[in-house]
Scaffold this active site. Structure first.
Site, PDB file in Angstrom:
ATOM      1  N   HIS A  88      52.321 -40.092 -69.708  1.00  0.00           N
ATOM      2  CA  HIS A  88      52.393 -38.594 -69.801  1.00  0.00           C
ATOM      3  C   HIS A  88      51.488 -38.137 -68.857  1.00  0.00           C
ATOM      4  O   HIS A  88      52.098 -36.806 -68.475  1.00  0.00           O
ATOM      5  CB  HIS A  88      51.429 -38.390 -71.144  1.00  0.00           C
ATOM      6  N   GLU A 142      54.158 -37.480 -66.207  1.00  0.00           N
ATOM      7  CA  GLU A 142      55.034 -36.466 -66.406  1.00  0.00           C
ATOM      8  C   GLU A 142      54.629 -35.103 -65.859  1.00  0.00           C
ATOM      9  O   GLU A 142      55.458 -34.487 -65.249  1.00  0.00           O
ATOM     10  CB  GLU A 142      55.330 -36.291 -68.010  1.00  0.00           C
ATOM     11  N   HIS A 143      53.277 -35.012 -66.046  1.00  0.00           N
ATOM     12  CA  HIS A 143      52.837 -33.732 -65.495  1.00  0.00           C
ATOM     13  C   HIS A 143      52.745 -33.675 -64.023  1.00  0.00           C
ATOM     14  O   HIS A 143      53.031 -32.766 -63.361  1.00  0.00           O
ATOM     15  CB  HIS A 143      51.316 -33.357 -65.975  1.00  0.00           C
ATOM     16  N   GLU A 190      44.496 -30.991 -73.032  1.00  0.00           N
ATOM     17  CA  GLU A 190      45.602 -31.074 -73.979  1.00  0.00           C
ATOM     18  C   GLU A 190      45.123 -31.862 -74.964  1.00  0.00           C
ATOM     19  O   GLU A 190      45.440 -31.824 -76.183  1.00  0.00           O
ATOM     20  CB  GLU A 190      46.968 -31.456 -73.349  1.00  0.00           C
TER      21      GLU A 190
END
Length: 458
Positions: free
Chosen positions: A58, A61-62, A140
């Site tokens: 994840h 992905e950023h 997040e």
């Protein structure tokens, strides 16, 4: 070499190609509107991570939106949105995807942007971008998990449902400690291992010229070298059932008591998974479902009751039960009513009307998804990456509509019982207000879909 797949009377036309470097390309023409969708799935998700490095898929992905050799920081967003398009990316247990929907005449731009970061992201990846996005992902996590009522339920139930050494034991968001521990070298090694053309599927759907599209794909992706260093994920196979109930009692600052549970269900891509989906739709999807009628309308012991399916291909799928209590109703009352309804369903199965309604609901949801070029592009990648054949998309709905009432009853009897579930029982702390709902009355499947995929911030 093109391998066109003829359109069936109820299917879509699909054409497949493969570049010399291993990139698999799936095309589908649709000239109804002048838009084109680009979707790129990398065969990497949280199941590929190892202990001590959770959340890296994840996080990466950023990082993919932080610039590449020819695109400045945040330039990917600026160029796509400046051309009238939309974009994002998400990470799940089983894959990471990136997608753009563009005016058809801007398709080349989207392809160039995806190829540039696949081929040259390491040229721009540095400590500054690493620290920036580490903080974004940690924030997040705080916003979606740690600092909202019931926020860690998904993470806790996943950990209870899968053993500690299982590749699906942790969720894509990762732990704070592991996010802090991730280094720039970890990120670079991750990219070299997984962000290779031979570990990806690219789909393009919409108002396209197939020959021109393939020419652009060859031009921009063709020179990116393949990489053979990827190791297969650890096996996710488990027994069909847990074999006992696993329960955790929680006293937290939540607005009402809640009963949440995860049931181990058949793997995605099987007829049994479709039967399980129908069972959960009848039991807990929407205000016409059995659990809603029983708990909310009849007993008035709950303000929300849902049952949804998290489909997983590399491990058993999970059925997610989510009930928020009303007033002074106890969890014992809720659990007794749920077990009574599940036992009755396992014994009797659905009525013909219930089965027809559930199949119609799933059909409507499926057709709504395929109405958009972006939805079709994503599903083509899904079937190619997880099941090996994008053309299986055309068989998905007929298979659901072919499931019988007895198959639905049988999967409920085999799986929806107390010895096959992990349970979270929420009791509010003394100063919390009991009897109000922390969320809306959406069903559990909506909550699951939002939680299972971790996305890039736009």
């Amino acid at each position: 070499m093109a391998n066109p797949a003829p359109a069936s009377p109820r299917g879509i036309a699909i054409t497949e190609h493969r570049l010399a470097n291993g990139l698999r390309v799936v095309l589908s023409e649709d000239h109804l509107t002048p838009v084109a969708a680009v979707c790129l799935w990398y065969d990497v998700g949280s199941r590929h991570e190892v202990a001590g490095r959770t959340g890296l898929a994840h996080l990466f992905e950023h990082l993919m939106f932080q610039g590449s050799a020819n695109v400045s920081n945040n330039g990917h967003f600026e160029l796509v949105q400046g051309a009238g398009g939309s974009l994002n990316g998400t990470t799940s247990f089983e894959r990471t995807n990136y997608f753009e929907t563009m005016p058809a005449h801007q398709l080349e731009l989207a392809l160039w942007l995806e190829a540039d970061r696949m081929g040259s992201l390491l040229a721009a990846l540095d400590d500054t971008s690493m620290e920036n996005q580490r903080d974004v992902v940690k924030n997040e996590r705080r916003q979606r998990y740690d600092n909202v009522p019931y926020g860690t339920a998904f993470e806790k139930l996943t950990a209870l449902s899968f053993p500690g050494d299982h590749p699906y034991h942790h969720t894509p968001i990762g732990s704070m400690a592991d996010l802090d521990a991730a280094t720039l070298d970890d990120a670079r090694a991750f990219f070299r291992t997984y962000y290779a053309p031979n570990n990806a599927v690219l789909s393009v759907v919409g108002d396209i010229d197939p020959e021109q599209t393939i020419a652009w794909v060859e031009k921009y992706f063709g020179s990116i070298p393949a990489h053979d260093g990827k190791q297969p994920p650890r096996s996710g196979e488990l027994p069909d059932t847990i074999g006992r109930e696993i329960r955790e009692q929680l006293h937290e600052d939540v607005p009402s008591r809640a009963l949440m549970a995860a049931y181990r269900l058949p793997h995605d891509g099987t007829r049994e998974a479709d039967a399980a989906d129908l069972a959960l739709t009848i039991l807990g999807s929407g205000e016409s479902s059995r659990l809603y009628n029983r708990l909310v309308r009849r007993d008035r012991t709950a303000v929300a009751a849902g049952f949804g399916l998290l489909r997983l291909a590399g491990a058993p799928s999970l059925g997610w039960l989510d009930v928020k209590t009303s007033g002074d109703a106890t969890l014992d009352q809720i659990e007794a009513a749920v077990d009574e309804e599940l036992a009755r369903f396992a014994a009797e199965g659905p009525t013909p009307e219930e089965l027809e309604r559930a199949q119609a609901q799933i059909e409507r949801e499926w057709l709504d998804r395929l109405t958009t070029v972006a939805g079709r592009a994503d599903e083509l990648c899904r079937y190619a990456v997880l099941f090996g054949d994008p053309k299986l998309l055309n068989d998905a709905l007929p298979k659901v509509l072919d499931v019988t009432a007895e198959e639905v009853r049988a999967v409920a009897e085999a799986r929806l019982h107390p010895d096959n579930r992990a349970v979270l029982a929420y009791e509010p702390t003394a100063d919390a207000v009991v009897g109000t709902d922390a969320t809306d009355d959406s069903d559990a499947s909506d909550d699951t879909a939002a939680t299972e995929e971790e996305g890039a911030a736009v």
